[in-house]
Scaffold this motif. Sequence first.
Motif, PDB file in Angstrom:
ATOM      1  N   ALA A  28       0.833  -1.208   0.000  1.00 47.30           N
ATOM      2  CA  ALA A  28       0.000   0.000   0.000  1.00 47.30           C
ATOM      3  C   ALA A  28       0.865   1.255   0.000  1.00 47.30           C
ATOM      4  CB  ALA A  28      -0.941  -0.008   1.203  1.00 47.30           C
ATOM      5  N   ALA A  29       1.939   1.253   0.769  1.00 49.60           N
ATOM      6  CA  ALA A  29       2.840   2.414   0.804  1.00 49.60           C
ATOM      7  C   ALA A  29       3.514   2.626  -0.552  1.00 49.60           C
ATOM      8  CB  ALA A  29       3.891   2.236   1.899  1.00 49.60           C
ATOM      9  N   ILE A  30       3.925   1.541  -1.188  1.00 54.36           N
ATOM     10  CA  ILE A  30       4.536   1.632  -2.512  1.00 54.36           C
ATOM     11  C   ILE A  30       3.501   2.133  -3.526  1.00 54.36           C
ATOM     12  CG2 ILE A  30       5.554   0.287  -4.406  1.00 54.36           C
ATOM     13  CD1 ILE A  30       6.732  -1.563  -2.132  1.00 54.36           C
ATOM     14  N   LEU A  31       2.285   1.612  -3.431  1.00 54.77           N
ATOM     15  CA  LEU A  31       1.210   2.055  -4.313  1.00 54.77           C
ATOM     16  C   LEU A  31       0.962   3.549  -4.156  1.00 54.77           C
ATOM     17  CD1 LEU A  31      -1.134   1.348  -6.314  1.00 54.77           C
ATOM     18  CD2 LEU A  31      -2.569   1.142  -4.265  1.00 54.77           C
ATOM     19  N   ARG A  32       0.877   4.025  -2.930  1.00 56.13           N
ATOM     20  CA  ARG A  32       0.613   5.446  -2.677  1.00 56.13           C
ATOM     21  C   ARG A  32       1.700   6.312  -3.317  1.00 56.13           C
ATOM     22  NH1 ARG A  32      -3.204   8.309  -0.700  1.00 56.13           N
ATOM     23  NH2 ARG A  32      -2.718  10.385  -0.010  1.00 56.13           N
ATOM     24  N   GLU A  33       2.946   5.913  -3.142  1.00 55.30           N
ATOM     25  CA  GLU A  33       4.067   6.661  -3.721  1.00 55.30           C
ATOM     26  C   GLU A  33       3.946   6.715  -5.254  1.00 55.30           C
ATOM     27  OE1 GLU A  33       8.746   5.714  -4.138  1.00 55.30           O
ATOM     28  OE2 GLU A  33       7.958   5.667  -2.089  1.00 55.30           O
ATOM     29  N   MET A  34       3.647   5.584  -5.884  1.00 52.01           N
ATOM     30  CA  MET A  34       3.519   5.515  -7.335  1.00 52.01           C
ATOM     31  C   MET A  34       2.325   6.339  -7.815  1.00 52.01           C
ATOM     32  SD  MET A  34       1.871   4.070 -10.216  1.00 52.01           S
ATOM     33  CE  MET A  34       0.729   2.995  -9.423  1.00 52.01           C
ATOM     34  N   VAL A  35       1.202   6.233  -7.135  1.00 47.89           N
ATOM     35  CA  VAL A  35      -0.003   6.973  -7.531  1.00 47.89           C
ATOM     36  C   VAL A  35       0.250   8.474  -7.462  1.00 47.89           C
ATOM     37  CG1 VAL A  35      -2.369   7.527  -6.816  1.00 47.89           C
ATOM     38  CG2 VAL A  35      -1.645   5.139  -6.986  1.00 47.89           C
ATOM     39  N   GLN A  36       0.897   8.920  -6.411  1.00 48.30           N
ATOM     40  CA  GLN A  36       1.196  10.346  -6.279  1.00 48.30           C
ATOM     41  C   GLN A  36       2.161  10.804  -7.375  1.00 48.30           C
ATOM     42  OE1 GLN A  36       2.435  10.605  -2.162  1.00 48.30           O
ATOM     43  NE2 GLN A  36       0.346  11.058  -1.491  1.00 48.30           N
ATOM     44  N   ALA A  37       3.179  10.011  -7.663  1.00 44.56           N
ATOM     45  CA  ALA A  37       4.166  10.382  -8.682  1.00 44.56           C
ATOM     46  C   ALA A  37       3.549  10.424 -10.075  1.00 44.56           C
ATOM     47  CB  ALA A  37       5.339   9.400  -8.658  1.00 44.56           C
ATOM     48  N   GLN A  38       2.597   9.541 -10.340  1.00 46.25           N
ATOM     49  CA  GLN A  38       2.009   9.434 -11.668  1.00 46.25           C
ATOM     50  C   GLN A  38       0.677  10.180 -11.819  1.00 46.25           C
ATOM     51  OE1 GLN A  38       3.564   7.870 -14.290  1.00 46.25           O
ATOM     52  NE2 GLN A  38       5.263   7.729 -12.863  1.00 46.25           N
ATOM     53  N   GLY A  39       0.139  10.693 -10.709  1.00 43.57           N
ATOM     54  CA  GLY A  39      -1.144  11.394 -10.769  1.00 43.57           C
ATOM     55  C   GLY A  39      -2.303  10.473 -11.119  1.00 43.57           C
ATOM     56  N   LEU A  40      -2.341   9.299 -10.515  1.00 36.98           N
ATOM     57  CA  LEU A  40      -3.348   8.293 -10.849  1.00 36.98           C
ATOM     58  C   LEU A  40      -4.529   8.252  -9.889  1.00 36.98           C
ATOM     59  CD1 LEU A  40      -1.031   5.389 -12.011  1.00 36.98           C
ATOM     60  CD2 LEU A  40      -2.301   7.036 -13.407  1.00 36.98           C
ATOM     61  N   ALA A  41      -4.731   9.331  -9.144  1.00 37.33           N
ATOM     62  CA  ALA A  41      -5.897   9.434  -8.267  1.00 37.33           C
ATOM     63  C   ALA A  41      -6.673  10.692  -8.649  1.00 37.33           C
ATOM     64  CB  ALA A  41      -5.484   9.484  -6.806  1.00 37.33           C
ATOM     65  N   VAL A  42      -7.980  10.631  -8.451  1.00 36.35           N
ATOM     66  CA  VAL A  42      -8.866  11.752  -8.733  1.00 36.35           C
ATOM     67  C   VAL A  42      -9.537  12.155  -7.423  1.00 36.35           C
ATOM     68  CG1 VAL A  42     -10.920  12.493 -10.000  1.00 36.35           C
ATOM     69  CG2 VAL A  42      -9.301  10.902 -11.063  1.00 36.35           C
ATOM     70  N   LYS A  43      -9.435  13.434  -7.081  1.00 37.61           N
ATOM     71  CA  LYS A  43     -10.068  13.936  -5.856  1.00 37.61           C
ATOM     72  C   LYS A  43     -11.524  14.245  -6.170  1.00 37.61           C
ATOM     73  CE  LYS A  43      -9.382  16.510  -1.779  1.00 37.61           C
ATOM     74  NZ  LYS A  43      -9.442  15.605  -0.670  1.00 37.61           N
ATOM     75  N   ILE A  44     -12.414  13.581  -5.466  1.00 33.15           N
ATOM     76  CA  ILE A  44     -13.852  13.800  -5.614  1.00 33.15           C
ATOM     77  C   ILE A  44     -14.402  14.012  -4.209  1.00 33.15           C
ATOM     78  CG2 ILE A  44     -16.050  12.853  -6.404  1.00 33.15           C
ATOM     79  CD1 ILE A  44     -14.384  11.145  -8.392  1.00 33.15           C
ATOM     80  N   GLY A  45     -14.859  15.212  -3.943  1.00 32.47           N
ATOM     81  CA  GLY A  45     -15.277  15.547  -2.586  1.00 32.47           C
ATOM     82  C   GLY A  45     -14.071  15.491  -1.673  1.00 32.47           C
ATOM     83  N   ASP A  46     -14.210  14.810  -0.549  1.00 35.90           N
ATOM     84  CA  ASP A  46     -13.115  14.681   0.410  1.00 35.90           C
ATOM     85  C   ASP A  46     -12.238  13.460   0.157  1.00 35.90           C
ATOM     86  OD1 ASP A  46     -13.940  16.950   1.734  1.00 35.90           O
ATOM     87  OD2 ASP A  46     -15.196  15.840   3.158  1.00 35.90           O
ATOM     88  N   SER A  47     -12.580  12.656  -0.834  1.00 33.68           N
ATOM     89  CA  SER A  47     -11.894  11.389  -1.050  1.00 33.68           C
ATOM     90  C   SER A  47     -11.073  11.396  -2.327  1.00 33.68           C
ATOM     91  CB  SER A  47     -12.910  10.253  -1.152  1.00 33.68           C
ATOM     92  OG  SER A  47     -13.713  10.186  -0.005  1.00 33.68           O
ATOM     93  N   GLU A  48     -10.033  10.549  -2.342  1.00 36.43           N
ATOM     94  CA  GLU A  48      -9.254  10.315  -3.542  1.00 36.43           C
ATOM     95  C   GLU A  48      -9.583   8.917  -4.057  1.00 36.43           C
ATOM     96  OE1 GLU A  48      -5.094  12.194  -3.852  1.00 36.43           O
ATOM     97  OE2 GLU A  48      -5.294  11.510  -1.768  1.00 36.43           O
ATOM     98  N   HIS A  49      -9.876   8.852  -5.353  1.00 40.19           N
ATOM     99  CA  HIS A  49     -10.280   7.598  -5.993  1.00 40.19           C
ATOM    100  C   HIS A  49      -9.262   7.235  -7.057  1.00 40.19           C
ATOM    101  CE1 HIS A  49     -14.350   7.729  -4.196  1.00 40.19           C
ATOM    102  NE2 HIS A  49     -14.072   9.022  -4.163  1.00 40.19           N
ATOM    103  N   LEU A  50      -8.881   5.972  -7.082  1.00 41.47           N
ATOM    104  CA  LEU A  50      -7.847   5.509  -8.013  1.00 41.47           C
ATOM    105  C   LEU A  50      -8.383   5.286  -9.414  1.00 41.47           C
ATOM    106  CD1 LEU A  50      -5.949   2.892  -5.832  1.00 41.47           C
ATOM    107  CD2 LEU A  50      -5.399   5.307  -6.209  1.00 41.47           C
TER     108      LEU A  50
END
Length: 158
Positions: A28-50
Amino acid sequence: MTLAARDIATAMTPAEFQAQLVAAREKAAILREMVQAQGLAVKIGDSEHLRLEAWQTIGRAYGCSGRTSVMELLRGADGTVEGIKAHADILDPSGIIVGGADSFCFADESGKDDQTVAQLAGMAQTRAESRGFKQMLSWVVVMANYAATPAEEMTGAV
C-alpha cells in the motif's frame, strides 16, 4: 460444516494473517508513492479515488491481471446503441479466473451526443476491470488511504 466453510475457517493462521497484513501495508505504501508520482488518483469531494492504472498496478503486486470483453449492446427503441455492458475477469498468473465484475456505460452520461460505440465500450470495459480489481483488493487500497470506489465509477468524465 461444509467444505467451503471449513476451508475459510482454516485458510490462514493468525500468524499468517499478520504476515499478510504487514506485506499489504508495504505494498500500500509503494502504491501510494507511485499513484502520487504518476497522478493516478482523482479527488472527488473529500476522497481520492484511483484510476484503472493504479488498480492494475496493485493487481500486479498480487500476481493478477485483467481481461475485458463487451457483453451486450443496449439499444433504444429506435435501434441506436444507448449503452454497453462489459465484463472483466481478474486472472492469476496461470490464467485462472479469480475474480471479475460487470459494468455499464451509457451514451447520456457525459452530456455529449457524439460518443461512438467504441468509446462507450472502452469506458464500460475500464469500469468493469477497475470494479473487478476493487472487489479483490480494496482492502489494500484503503490501507493506502484511498477510497475503495474506483474513479471511473464516480464520474463519466474521468
